[in-house]
Design an enzyme around this catalytic site. Structure first.
Site, PDB file in Angstrom:
ATOM      1  N   HIS A   1      -0.946   2.499  -6.038  1.00 43.85           N
ATOM      2  CA  HIS A   1      -1.384   1.950  -7.025  1.00 43.85           C
ATOM      3  C   HIS A   1      -2.601   2.708  -7.639  1.00 43.85           C
ATOM      4  O   HIS A   1      -3.153   2.670  -8.955  1.00 43.85           O
ATOM      5  CB  HIS A   1      -1.893   0.396  -6.659  1.00 43.85           C
ATOM      6  CG  HIS A   1      -0.904  -0.422  -6.774  1.00 43.85           C
ATOM      7  ND1 HIS A   1      -0.221  -0.887  -7.891  1.00 43.85           N
ATOM      8  CD2 HIS A   1      -0.204  -1.153  -5.701  1.00 43.85           C
ATOM      9  CE1 HIS A   1       0.839  -1.877  -7.819  1.00 43.85           C
ATOM     10  NE2 HIS A   1       0.804  -2.056  -6.379  1.00 43.85           N
TER      11      HIS A   1
ATOM     12  N   HIS B   1       1.830   2.014  -0.407  1.00 45.21           N
ATOM     13  CA  HIS B   1       2.001   1.333  -1.480  1.00 45.21           C
ATOM     14  C   HIS B   1       0.984   1.071  -2.187  1.00 45.21           C
ATOM     15  O   HIS B   1       0.821   1.304  -3.437  1.00 45.21           O
ATOM     16  CB  HIS B   1       3.060  -0.075  -1.243  1.00 45.21           C
ATOM     17  CG  HIS B   1       3.173  -0.970  -1.897  1.00 45.21           C
ATOM     18  ND1 HIS B   1       4.513  -1.439  -2.527  1.00 45.21           N
ATOM     19  CD2 HIS B   1       2.289  -1.562  -3.033  1.00 45.21           C
ATOM     20  CE1 HIS B   1       4.339  -2.181  -3.555  1.00 45.21           C
ATOM     21  NE2 HIS B   1       2.929  -2.147  -3.906  1.00 45.21           N
ATOM     22  N   GLU B   2      -0.306   0.481  -1.459  1.00 48.21           N
ATOM     23  CA  GLU B   2      -1.227   0.255  -2.328  1.00 48.21           C
ATOM     24  C   GLU B   2      -2.024   1.620  -2.577  1.00 48.21           C
ATOM     25  O   GLU B   2      -2.571   1.582  -3.854  1.00 48.21           O
ATOM     26  CB  GLU B   2      -2.502  -0.232  -1.269  1.00 48.21           C
ATOM     27  CG  GLU B   2      -1.731  -1.796  -0.664  1.00 48.21           C
ATOM     28  CD  GLU B   2      -1.314  -2.604  -1.757  1.00 48.21           C
ATOM     29  OE1 GLU B   2      -1.965  -2.572  -2.871  1.00 48.21           O
ATOM     30  OE2 GLU B   2      -0.462  -3.313  -1.489  1.00 48.21           O
TER      31      GLU B   2
ATOM     32  N   GLN C   1      -4.827  -3.500  -9.530  1.00 44.52           N
ATOM     33  CA  GLN C   1      -3.838  -4.974  -9.964  1.00 44.52           C
ATOM     34  C   GLN C   1      -4.591  -6.247 -10.302  1.00 44.52           C
ATOM     35  O   GLN C   1      -4.240  -7.044 -10.901  1.00 44.52           O
ATOM     36  CB  GLN C   1      -3.272  -5.266  -8.563  1.00 44.52           C
ATOM     37  CG  GLN C   1      -2.133  -4.377  -8.054  1.00 44.52           C
ATOM     38  CD  GLN C   1      -1.402  -4.923  -6.963  1.00 44.52           C
ATOM     39  OE1 GLN C   1      -1.939  -4.526  -5.765  1.00 44.52           O
ATOM     40  NE2 GLN C   1      -0.329  -5.525  -7.124  1.00 44.52           N
TER      41      GLN C   1
ATOM     42  N   CYS D   1       6.194  -6.083  -5.190  1.00 41.50           N
ATOM     43  CA  CYS D   1       4.884  -5.933  -5.540  1.00 41.50           C
ATOM     44  C   CYS D   1       4.361  -7.230  -6.068  1.00 41.50           C
ATOM     45  O   CYS D   1       5.302  -7.577  -7.282  1.00 41.50           O
ATOM     46  CB  CYS D   1       4.828  -4.686  -6.440  1.00 41.50           C
ATOM     47  SG  CYS D   1       3.323  -4.387  -7.036  1.00 41.50           S
ATOM     48  N   LEU D   2       3.169  -7.501  -6.154  1.00 41.35           N
ATOM     49  CA  LEU D   2       2.698  -8.955  -6.696  1.00 41.35           C
ATOM     50  C   LEU D   2       2.522  -8.436  -8.183  1.00 41.35           C
ATOM     51  O   LEU D   2       2.676  -9.420  -9.157  1.00 41.35           O
ATOM     52  CB  LEU D   2       1.306  -8.990  -6.446  1.00 41.35           C
ATOM     53  CG  LEU D   2       1.305  -9.569  -4.855  1.00 41.35           C
ATOM     54  CD1 LEU D   2      -0.306  -9.946  -4.337  1.00 41.35           C
ATOM     55  CD2 LEU D   2       1.929 -11.043  -4.818  1.00 41.35           C
TER      56      LEU D   2
ATOM     57  N   GLY E   1      -1.143  -6.743   0.864  1.00 37.23           N
ATOM     58  CA  GLY E   1      -1.985  -5.785   0.416  1.00 37.23           C
ATOM     59  C   GLY E   1      -2.353  -5.834  -1.135  1.00 37.23           C
ATOM     60  O   GLY E   1      -1.490  -6.588  -1.867  1.00 37.23           O
TER      61      GLY E   1
END
Ligand code: NI
Length: 167
Positions: free
Chosen positions: A139, A135-136, A51, A93-94, A46
Site C-alpha cells: 500500500h 500486503h501493507e 487507506q 483488503c479493506l 492491518g
C-alpha cells in the site's frame, strides 16, 4: 479516538507512493491511535496510512485480529530485508470490497523501521504476520491486490466498482 473513513478503489491516494514519516508530531501520534482503532473496528489485521487518506509510510498490524487485540504493532518507514521462501496466500483488503486474490509472497521477512515512540525496531516474521506486512507495505508503494491480479480480473473488478458508484 476516532474511526477513520477507509478509502476504496479507485481512489487515487491508494495508487500513490507514500512519503516517509519525519518527526512524530501530535498529529502523527493521533493518526496512529486512530488507525489502530479503525483497523480493529473494521475487522482488519492491518492498515496502511494511504487507506485513510494520508500518503505516509506508516502501517498498523495485529495478526491476532480485532477479538484478541494481543499484538498491535506500529511501523513507521518500514523497509524489508532478507525476504526468503515463496508462499501463496489468498488475500482481501479493506479498500477492495468483495475482492479476493491469490498472491505470491515471501515466506520469511525481516522488517526494519521505527515504532510509535520513534525507536528503531526490527521484526522477523513468518506465516500470517509476514503476509500482512507485505500486503501493507505494498500500500505504501501505491500497490493493491488489483495490481497482483490478472488483467481480466482487474478489468472485471473495475467495471463492478463503476457500477456501484453509479447505483
Ligand atoms: Ni489492503
Amino acid at each position: 479516538m476516532a474511526k477513520l473513513r477507509i478509502l476504496t478503489y479507485p481512489d487515487p491516494v491508494l495508487a500513490k507512493k507514500a512519503e516517509p514519516v519525519g518527526e512524530i508530531t501530535p498529529e502523527i501520534a493521533q493518526l496512529i491511535t486512530d488507525m489502530v482503532q479503525t483497523m480493529y473496528e473494521s475487522e482488519g489485521v492491518g492498515l496502511a496510512a494511504p487507506q485513510v487518506g494520508h500518503s505516509l509510510r506508516l502501517i498498523t498490524v495485529d495478526e491476532t485480529g480485532p477479538k484478541e487485540r494481543a499484538r498491535p504493532m506500529v511501523i513507521l518507514n518500514p523497509v524489508f530485508s532478507d525476504c526468503t521462501g515463496v508462499k501463496e496466500s489468498e488475500e482481501s483488503c479493506l479498500s477492495l470490497p468483495t475482492f479476493l486474490c491469490t498472491v505470491k509472497r515471501s515466506e520469511f521477512v525481516t522488517v526494519r523501521g521505527t515504532n510509535e515512540k520513534g525507536e528503531a525496531i526490527e521484526i522477523k516474521a513468518e506465516g500470517l504476520l509476514a503476509i500482512i506486512l507485505q500486503h501493507e507495505v505494498d500500500h505504501l508503494d501505491g500497490k493493491t491486490l488489483v495490481d497482483h491480479a490478472s488483467r481480466l480480473k482487474r478489468t472485471m473488478y473495475a467495471s463492478k466498482v463503476k457500477k456501484w458508484l453509479k447505483d
